[in-house]
Design an enzyme around this catalytic site. Structure first.
Site: not given
Ligand SMILES: NC(=O)C1=CN([C@@H]2O[C@H](COP(=O)(O)OP(=O)(O)OC[C@H]3O[C@@H](n4cnc5c(N)ncnc54)[C@H](O)[C@@H]3O)[C@@H](O)[C@H]2O)C=CC1
Ligand SMILES: O=C(O)[C@H]1O[C@H](OP(=O)(O)OP(=O)(O)OC[C@H]2O[C@@H](n3ccc(=O)[nH]c3=O)[C@H](O)[C@@H]2O)[C@H](O)[C@@H](O)[C@@H]1O
Length: 471
Positions: A12, A14, A95-96, A271-272, A278-279, A348
């Site tokens: 549950a 992001y 994570p990595t 940007s900085v 994720c990136f 993060r």
């Molecule tokens: N944060 C983002 O913007 C995006 C993330 N992703 C991908 O989605 C995945 C999740 O990312 P986030 O939501 O950011 O991570 P997060 O760390 O916010 O959430 C993951 C959750 O899973 C829970 N968890 C871990 N193992 C568990 C288990 N065995 N049973 C129940 N709960 C468990 C953790 O306690 C944590 O609350 C990653 O693979 C990430 O790369 C994809 C697109 C966008």
């Molecule tokens: O896999 C993921 O987690 C996600 O990663 C990024 O989303 P996110 O990391 O949440 O945010 P972005 O808007 O992509 O920004 C990433 C970083 O790049 C920076 N950025 C972005 C755009 C830009 O023009 N310049 C720049 O410095 C942002 O400030 C930020 O630090 C992707 O945009 C999503 O499509 C993807 O699902």
């Protein structure tokens, strides 16, 4: 295959939280239960006061208010939710790796494996398993192997359905997705499973935005999409440094190239440095996969995106030190922003953490203001680095709730997140209270319209020449 009536999402965070909220909002006849091991996170999801949800995302509270208790539930009872579900999303963190083979590069799949084993142990009827987490290409093979070998005669269909939402715009991205990607097996059962998931998204998205592919294309496309996006940021950031020494202006260059419809205007803000969870992780993963397959040139090509990003963070910190007469020791530097981008409380891999690290090594005092990030998070980010003495962090870092307090008596301001409120401040008042000369280091290109120079600020803007920056 039974029509999907009951969905469970493991994780549950992001992604899991906002995604399940929107799926529940748009499919009122399906029961959606989002589960997590983290009790305090689930408690926050269930908090009556919607300001206390664990994740800050514009529009999220309204969606939760509509669906929670109707067909959206948050729980720590993982087994029960698995047992009841027809479809299970795995949305745990990947994570990595910080240990062993592939340390610092490969994705750590231990949480994914634990989920697969738990599903295999608990399931008593056929289920569709949806990989929502970002995973290395061919992970579905491992998940299937665990499910098929430790299960109890239950049939599992594995789908890949990576998430493309960006933080800060998650609800908008989910409600109006450019595309949804669903990868599945090219068999009768595989196609039926894909159709079940297509139906869920089709309740609010046009069919032509729902793409179906084979599992491997879907898994790989997620890493590739992030690599291409990050590459654009590193490309424009590389040009920002060139602009600073040629009297070109990076914003003008970005506009000029972005008008070319083949290039497009988005993701060209210098940007900085890019941050976020994720990136960096996903590109390192792509580099690791390429290296493991002996594709060294492919690996080197993508690694350069990360090298450029590290360079951008380092050179911004160096610029601050150099401009402040080569020493920041015991000087007060005010940070505006700590989150990795605006409209999120996520920190993060935020560039601010690394700028702070460098300045603390130079013995600066840092006062931080961010509208949504809590004090304990900032301290934990700095401690997590493991490179700073905890005593030094305590002595030299302050977190405040008032931006004017952060900038009072500061030698310099570093703008590290592009929060909208920053440009609304009374900059005359800020100037009057600062140590002179008053320096501003704009790492986000948001101060252009403010003409801070008229108050006599010395402004450094990324990607602007020395002349524009007035020395
Ligand atoms: N944060 C983002 O913007 C995006 C993330 N992703 C991908 O989605 C995945 C999740 O990312 P986030 O939501 O950011 O991570 P997060 O760390 O916010 O959430 C993951 C959750 O899973 C829970 N968890 C871990 N193992 C568990 C288990 N065995 N049973 C129940 N709960 C468990 C953790 O306690 C944590 O609350 C990653 O693979 C990430 O790369 C994809 C697109 C966008
Ligand atoms: O896999 C993921 O987690 C996600 O990663 C990024 O989303 P996110 O990391 O949440 O945010 P972005 O808007 O992509 O920004 C990433 C970083 O790049 C920076 N950025 C972005 C755009 C830009 O023009 N310049 C720049 O410095 C942002 O400030 C930020 O630090 C992707 O945009 C999503 O499509 C993807 O699902």
């Amino acid at each position: 295959m039974r029509p999907t009536k009951n969905i469970c999402c493991i994780g549950a965070g992001y992604v899991g939280g906002p995604t399940m909220s929107v799926i529940a909002q748009k499919n009122p006849s399906i029961k959606v239960t989002c589960v997590d091991l983290n009790e305090s996170r689930i408690k926050a999801w269930n908090n009556e006061n919607l300001d206390n949800l664990p994740i800050y995302e514009p529009g999220l509270a309204e969606v939760v208010a509509e669906a929670r208790g109707r067909n959206l539930f948050f729980s720590t009872d993982v087994d029960k939710a698995i047992d009841e579900a027809d479809m299970i999303f795995i949305s745990v963190n990947t994570p990595t790796k910080t240990y062993g083979e592939g340390k610092g590069m490969a994705a750590d799949l231990k949480y994914i494996e634990l989920c697969a084993r738990q599903i295999a142990r608990v399931a008593t009827n056929d289920k569709i398993i949806v990989e929502k987490s970002t995973l290395p290409v061919r992970t579905a093979e491992a998940v299937k192997s665990i499910l098929d070998h430790t299960g109890n005669g239950v049939n599992f269909q594995i789908l890949s359905n990576p998430e493309f939402l960006a933080e800060g715009t998650a609800i908008q991205d989910l409600q109006n997705a450019d595309r949804v990607l669903i990868g599945g097996e090219n068999t009768e059962d595989g196609k039926l499973a894909m159709q079940e998931l297509v139906n869920i998204y089709a309740s609010w998205l046009p069919k032509d935005r729902i793409l179906t592919t084979n599992v491997w294309s879907s898994e790989l496309s997620k890493l590739v999409a992030n690599a291409f996006l990050a590459q654009r940021v590193s490309s424009i950031n590389a040009i920002s440094e060139l602009c600073e020494v040629t009297e070109a202006d990076v914003q003008e260059v970005a506009k000029a190239i972005g008008k070319d419809s083949r290039i497009g205007p988005k993701f060209l803000n210098a940007s900085v440095g890019f941050g976020g969870s994720c990136f960096q992780k996903d590109i390192l993963n792509l580099v690791y996969i390429s290296k493991s397959l002996g594709l060294n040139e492919v690996a080197d090509y993508w690694e350069q995106v990360i090298i450029m990003n590290d360079h951008q963070k380092n050179r911004f910190a160096r610029k601050i030190v150099k401009t402040l007469y080569n020493t920041v020791a015991d000087k007060k530097i005010a940070f505006l922003g700590w989150a990795f981008k605006k409209d999120t409380n996520d920190t993060r891999e935020s560039a601010a953490i690394y700028i702070a690290e460098k300045l603390l090594h130079e013995q600066a005092n840092i006062t931080i203001y961010d509208p949504k990030v809590k004090e304990h998070q900032i301290f934990s980010d700095l401690e997590y680095l493991g490179t700073l003495d905890p005593e030094i962090i305590k002595q030299r870092v302050r977190v405040v709730n008032d931006p004017y307090l952060a900038m009072d008596q500061a030698h310099a301001i570093a703008i590290l997140t592009e929060w909208d409120e920053f440009i609304t401040y009374d900059w005359r008042r800020v100037y009057d209270k600062m140590v002179k000369p008053a320096f501003v280091f704009d790492g986000r290109g948001i101060t252009d319209g403010l003409n801070l120079e008229k108050y006599d600020f010395q402004v450094f803007r990324l990607g602007k020449s020395i002349t524009t920056n007035k020395g």
